[in-house]
Scaffold this motif. Structure first.
Motif, PDB file in Angstrom:
ATOM      1  N   ASN A 243      32.211  -5.796  21.226  1.00 13.08           N
ATOM      2  CA  ASN A 243      33.258  -5.919  22.057  1.00 13.08           C
ATOM      3  C   ASN A 243      33.101  -5.523  23.551  1.00 13.08           C
ATOM      4  O   ASN A 243      33.081  -4.588  23.905  1.00 13.08           O
ATOM      5  CB  ASN A 243      34.434  -5.089  21.392  1.00 13.08           C
ATOM      6  N   ASP A 245      34.549  -6.509  26.381  1.00 16.69           N
ATOM      7  CA  ASP A 245      35.410  -6.082  27.237  1.00 16.69           C
ATOM      8  C   ASP A 245      35.647  -4.598  27.338  1.00 16.69           C
ATOM      9  O   ASP A 245      36.307  -4.111  28.081  1.00 16.69           O
ATOM     10  CB  ASP A 245      36.682  -7.061  26.656  1.00 16.69           C
ATOM     11  N   ALA A 246      35.389  -4.130  26.059  1.00 15.34           N
ATOM     12  CA  ALA A 246      35.942  -2.292  25.922  1.00 15.34           C
ATOM     13  C   ALA A 246      35.031  -1.653  26.842  1.00 15.34           C
ATOM     14  O   ALA A 246      35.240  -0.571  27.208  1.00 15.34           O
ATOM     15  CB  ALA A 246      35.580  -2.067  24.223  1.00 15.34           C
ATOM     16  N   VAL A 247      33.668  -2.124  27.247  1.00 15.47           N
ATOM     17  CA  VAL A 247      32.826  -1.199  28.072  1.00 15.47           C
ATOM     18  C   VAL A 247      33.144  -1.735  29.437  1.00 15.47           C
ATOM     19  O   VAL A 247      32.436  -0.906  30.255  1.00 15.47           O
ATOM     20  CB  VAL A 247      31.420  -1.421  27.497  1.00 15.47           C
ATOM     21  N   LYS A 250      38.427  -0.753  33.825  1.00 21.98           N
ATOM     22  CA  LYS A 250      39.193  -1.448  34.169  1.00 21.98           C
ATOM     23  C   LYS A 250      39.707  -0.701  35.407  1.00 21.98           C
ATOM     24  O   LYS A 250      40.106  -1.473  36.535  1.00 21.98           O
ATOM     25  CB  LYS A 250      40.642  -1.654  33.414  1.00 21.98           C
TER      26      LYS A 250
END
Length: 373
Positions: A243, A245-247, A250
């Motif tokens: 995944n 996007d999790a790393v 933001k």
């Protein structure tokens, strides 16, 4: 069987196909090109069992047939010929005779039926994409793929197609690149991992077919790319992609903006003085100044440079592996770049600020290294 073909045209196609052939093949037949003639159309194929690539050419032929010819022998013979018609005649004694303006050459050939057949995709999904865009997507991501045999999913590029857009991702756990196109879309959502070898072959060929449209067909286990007179079919990497996007952090309140070329050249110079084991460089940001430094304590080597920049956020220091930064900055064409950071132990995000098409986004992530004070 007899056919006539232009020497330069044939050599050009064989050169493209030869990238598929391994130097050490488990099956001797894979050291050959497969020649298939059907109604004045010559289809030449090369394979390594995982990837099969073929090119189709128009020829003058008197009958249909299939033979396999040694790739090395044929390439070595053709590369010295000036442009001229060559006549290939298949003899009964398992040899094929090539006649040129200056001589005749006889090569042994193998039975074409022994050559492995290219996979046929069952009920594939499909998408049409411009050759230049696909080449750019591969170029921008492939350098970030890993080489760890224990994590094969990271050794390829992750293709993610949806009605919202196309995403291409590559990571080796130290760096990550996400290339996104929101100006293109697929009819349905699909994900697959493309191996590095066929992507490198595609990247090299597509640079010459920039304007051509590429038909991409795919199912759960294979993908097929068709453009101009070329078809490439390959087996996909099996497994679930991490995944990504999790790393990607933001919240990145610290933003550094500077000239890409000046930054790249500075990192290159300073990295010469970094430790050969860690390749660590230190970025220290304060106000409108970026300080880049490196030290190799074992050899008493040290370098320190200052660059003018635009910086928003708290004064901070962060360490990066210089090789990763150099790779990323070298793979961008923009004049200015932004590095977004939150904390010295969180990943930094590198993005280009210009030279992007409408709907094109490039996000590069690099993990920090712990600074030794």
């Amino acid at each position: 069987m007899k056919f006539i073909i232009s020497s330069s045209q044939l050599f050009k196609q064989l050169q493209l196909l030869s990238g598929v052939i391994n130097s050490n093949n488990t099956l001797p037949i894979l050291d050959n090109f497969l020649f298939e003639i059907n109604d004045n159309s010559l289809k030449i194929s090369a394979s390594d069992l995982e990837t099969t690539m073929s090119a189709s050419l128009k020829v003058d032929a008197d009958e249909n047939g299939t033979i396999a010819i040694s790739a090395k022998l044929l390439l070595d013979t053709l590369k010295t010929f000036p442009e001229q018609p060559l006549t290939f005649v298949v003899s009964d004694n398992n040899t094929i005779e090539i006649s040129s303006e200056s001589g005749k050459y006889a090569l042994a050939f193998a039975d074409g039926d022994e050559f492995p057949k290219a996979r046929v995709l069952d009920a594939p999904s499909s998408l049409i994409i411009a050759g230049g865009i696909l080449a750019t997507a591969i170029n921008k991501t492939i350098f970030a793929t890993g080489n760890d045999d224990l994590r094969p999913v990271m050794s390829g590029v992750f293709f993610q197609f949806s009605p919202e857009g196309l995403i291409f991702v590559a990571t080796d756990a130290h760096k990550l690149v996400k290339y996104e196109r929101t100006d293109l879309s697929a009819n349905e959502t699909a994900e697959f991992i493309m191996p590095k070898k066929p992507l490198n072959i595609l990247k090299n060929i597509l640079s010459s077919f920039d304007q051509d449209e590429v038909l991409v067909e795919y199912n759960e286990s294979n993908a097929k790319f068709s453009f101009n007179n070329i078809t490439l079919v390959c087996r996909l990497i099996d497994g679930k992609y991490p995944n990504y996007d999790a790393v990607i952090p933001k919240e990145n309140p610290n933003k550094l903006t500077l000239d890409r070329t000046a930054f790249l050249n500075s990192v290159r110079r300073v990295s010469i003085f970094a430790s050969k084991s860690t390749h660590q460089i230190r970025l220290k940001m304060a106000g409108t100044e970026l300080n880049i430094s490196a030290e190799d304590v074992d050899y008493s080597n040290r370098a320190d440079e200052r660059l003018m920049c635009s910086y928003e956020g708290n004064d901070m220091q962060i360490g990066f592996n210089s090789r990763f930064l150099i790779e990323m900055l070298s793979n961008l064409n923009s004049e200015n770049v932004m590095v977004e950071m939150s904390l010295p132990n969180r990943a930094g995000i590198l993005t280009p600020l210009d030279d992007l098409d409408e709907g094109e986004t490039i996000t590069m992530l690099v993990m920090p290294v712990m600074l030794n004070n």
